[in-house]
Design an enzyme around this catalytic site. Structure first.
Site, PDB file in Angstrom:
ATOM      1  N   CYS A 131       0.918  -1.059   0.040  1.00 25.87           N
ATOM      2  CA  CYS A 131       0.014  -0.180  -0.006  1.00 25.87           C
ATOM      3  C   CYS A 131       0.756   1.317  -0.038  1.00 25.87           C
ATOM      4  CB  CYS A 131      -0.979   0.140   1.098  1.00 25.87           C
ATOM      5  SG  CYS A 131      -2.092  -1.153   0.955  1.00 25.87           S
ATOM      6  N   ASP A 179      10.566  -6.384  -8.836  1.00 23.02           N
ATOM      7  CA  ASP A 179      10.843  -7.098  -7.588  1.00 23.02           C
ATOM      8  C   ASP A 179      12.197  -6.529  -7.151  1.00 23.02           C
ATOM      9  OD1 ASP A 179       9.577  -9.738  -5.887  1.00 23.02           O
ATOM     10  OD2 ASP A 179      11.441  -9.320  -5.788  1.00 23.02           O
ATOM     11  N   HIS A 231      -6.434  -2.433  -1.200  1.00 25.65           N
ATOM     12  CA  HIS A 231      -5.996  -3.501  -0.189  1.00 25.65           C
ATOM     13  C   HIS A 231      -6.856  -5.053  -0.228  1.00 25.65           C
ATOM     14  CE1 HIS A 231      -3.194  -5.179   2.526  1.00 25.65           C
ATOM     15  NE2 HIS A 231      -4.374  -5.704   3.174  1.00 25.65           N
ATOM     16  N   GLY A 246       4.030 -19.808   1.094  1.00 21.78           N
ATOM     17  CA  GLY A 246       5.156 -18.729   1.327  1.00 21.78           C
ATOM     18  C   GLY A 246       5.072 -17.255   1.070  1.00 21.78           C
ATOM     19  N   HIS A 253      -0.200  -8.405   0.869  1.00 19.34           N
ATOM     20  CA  HIS A 253      -0.999  -7.467  -0.142  1.00 19.34           C
ATOM     21  C   HIS A 253      -1.012  -8.268  -1.586  1.00 19.34           C
ATOM     22  CE1 HIS A 253      -2.096  -3.218  -1.805  1.00 19.34           C
ATOM     23  NE2 HIS A 253      -2.202  -4.036  -2.728  1.00 19.34           N
ATOM     24  N   HIS A 260      -0.661  -9.746  -4.985  1.00 19.53           N
ATOM     25  CA  HIS A 260       0.322  -9.618  -5.879  1.00 19.53           C
ATOM     26  C   HIS A 260       0.483 -10.732  -6.929  1.00 19.53           C
ATOM     27  CE1 HIS A 260       2.702 -10.880  -2.387  1.00 19.53           C
ATOM     28  NE2 HIS A 260       3.474 -11.401  -3.344  1.00 19.53           N
TER      29      HIS A 260
HETATM   30  P1  AMP Z   1       5.641 -13.052  -1.677  1.00 12.26           P
HETATM   31  O1  AMP Z   1       6.494 -14.275  -1.128  1.00 12.26           O
HETATM   32  O2  AMP Z   1       4.651 -13.987  -2.732  1.00 12.26           O
HETATM   33  O3  AMP Z   1       4.847 -12.401  -0.619  1.00 12.26           O
HETATM   34  O4  AMP Z   1       6.231 -11.974  -2.698  1.00 12.26           O
HETATM   35  C1  AMP Z   1       6.755 -10.863  -2.146  1.00 12.26           C
HETATM   36  C2  AMP Z   1       8.030 -10.302  -3.094  1.00 12.26           C
HETATM   37  O5  AMP Z   1       7.867  -9.094  -2.690  1.00 12.26           O
HETATM   38  C3  AMP Z   1       9.344 -11.033  -2.928  1.00 12.26           C
HETATM   39  O6  AMP Z   1       9.709 -11.312  -4.188  1.00 12.26           O
HETATM   40  C4  AMP Z   1      10.112  -9.564  -2.590  1.00 12.26           C
HETATM   41  O7  AMP Z   1      11.527  -9.715  -2.972  1.00 12.26           O
HETATM   42  C5  AMP Z   1       9.237  -8.426  -3.159  1.00 12.26           C
HETATM   43  N1  AMP Z   1       9.592  -7.413  -2.275  1.00 12.26           N
HETATM   44  C6  AMP Z   1       9.542  -7.023  -0.985  1.00 12.26           C
HETATM   45  N2  AMP Z   1       9.838  -5.624  -0.709  1.00 12.26           N
HETATM   46  C7  AMP Z   1       9.903  -5.124  -1.983  1.00 12.26           C
HETATM   47  C8  AMP Z   1      10.093  -3.741  -2.282  1.00 12.26           C
HETATM   48  N3  AMP Z   1      10.229  -2.841  -1.567  1.00 12.26           N
HETATM   49  N4  AMP Z   1      10.124  -3.381  -3.537  1.00 12.26           N
HETATM   50  C9  AMP Z   1       9.922  -4.460  -4.515  1.00 12.26           C
HETATM   51  N5  AMP Z   1       9.604  -5.677  -4.132  1.00 12.26           N
HETATM   52  C10 AMP Z   1       9.782  -6.141  -2.793  1.00 12.26           C
END
Ligand code: AMP
Length: 114
Positions: A7, A30, A46, A93, A98, A100
């Protein structure tokens, strides 16, 4: 949601490398890419995960899927192949609560269950 990382990214309070934005959706790279192309697509609204989405979100989710295809083309991986993944809940995992979609591509991605 005030305490949600994505968010804050959607609101521009935390920087991101944006690749697409409209009034409903943001796509950004990412921070720890697991493939040469690794883009995250989020709704600005959200929703903690896909498990929270309802019929009222059908158009939004459809738009996100089509955007994934469009970005795959833009990134030059539409023909070589790509994967769209949405982790949802503890066993998946999921780290950021949020919703995605991960868009991954640019090299062979290996096997996953499913
Ligand atoms: P998940 O495990 O499916 O919740 O994926 C979360 C993803 O968010 C991971 O691949 C992280 O590398 C990515 N992530 C976490 N913080 C950030 C950020 N500030 N900017 C971009 N990606 C992020």
């Amino acid at each position: 949601m005030s305490d949600c990382l994505f968010c804050k990214i959607a609101a521009g309070e935390i920087p991101s490398t944006k690749v697409y934005e409209d009034e409903e959706i943001l796509a950004f790279r990412d921070i720890a890419p697991k493939a040469p192309v690794h883009i995250l697509l989020i709704p600005k609204k959200h929703l903690a995960s896909l498990a929270e989405a309802g019929p009222e979100d059908a158009a939004l989710l459809g738009k996100m899927q089509l955007l994934a295809r469009q970005l795959a083309e833009q990134e030059g991986v539409a023909e070589s192949g790509f994967r769209v993944v949405a982790n949802s809940g503890p066993n998946s995992g999921q780290e950021v609560a949020h919703l995605h979609y991960h868009l991954l591509g640019g090299e062979p991605l290996g096997d996953i269950r499913g």
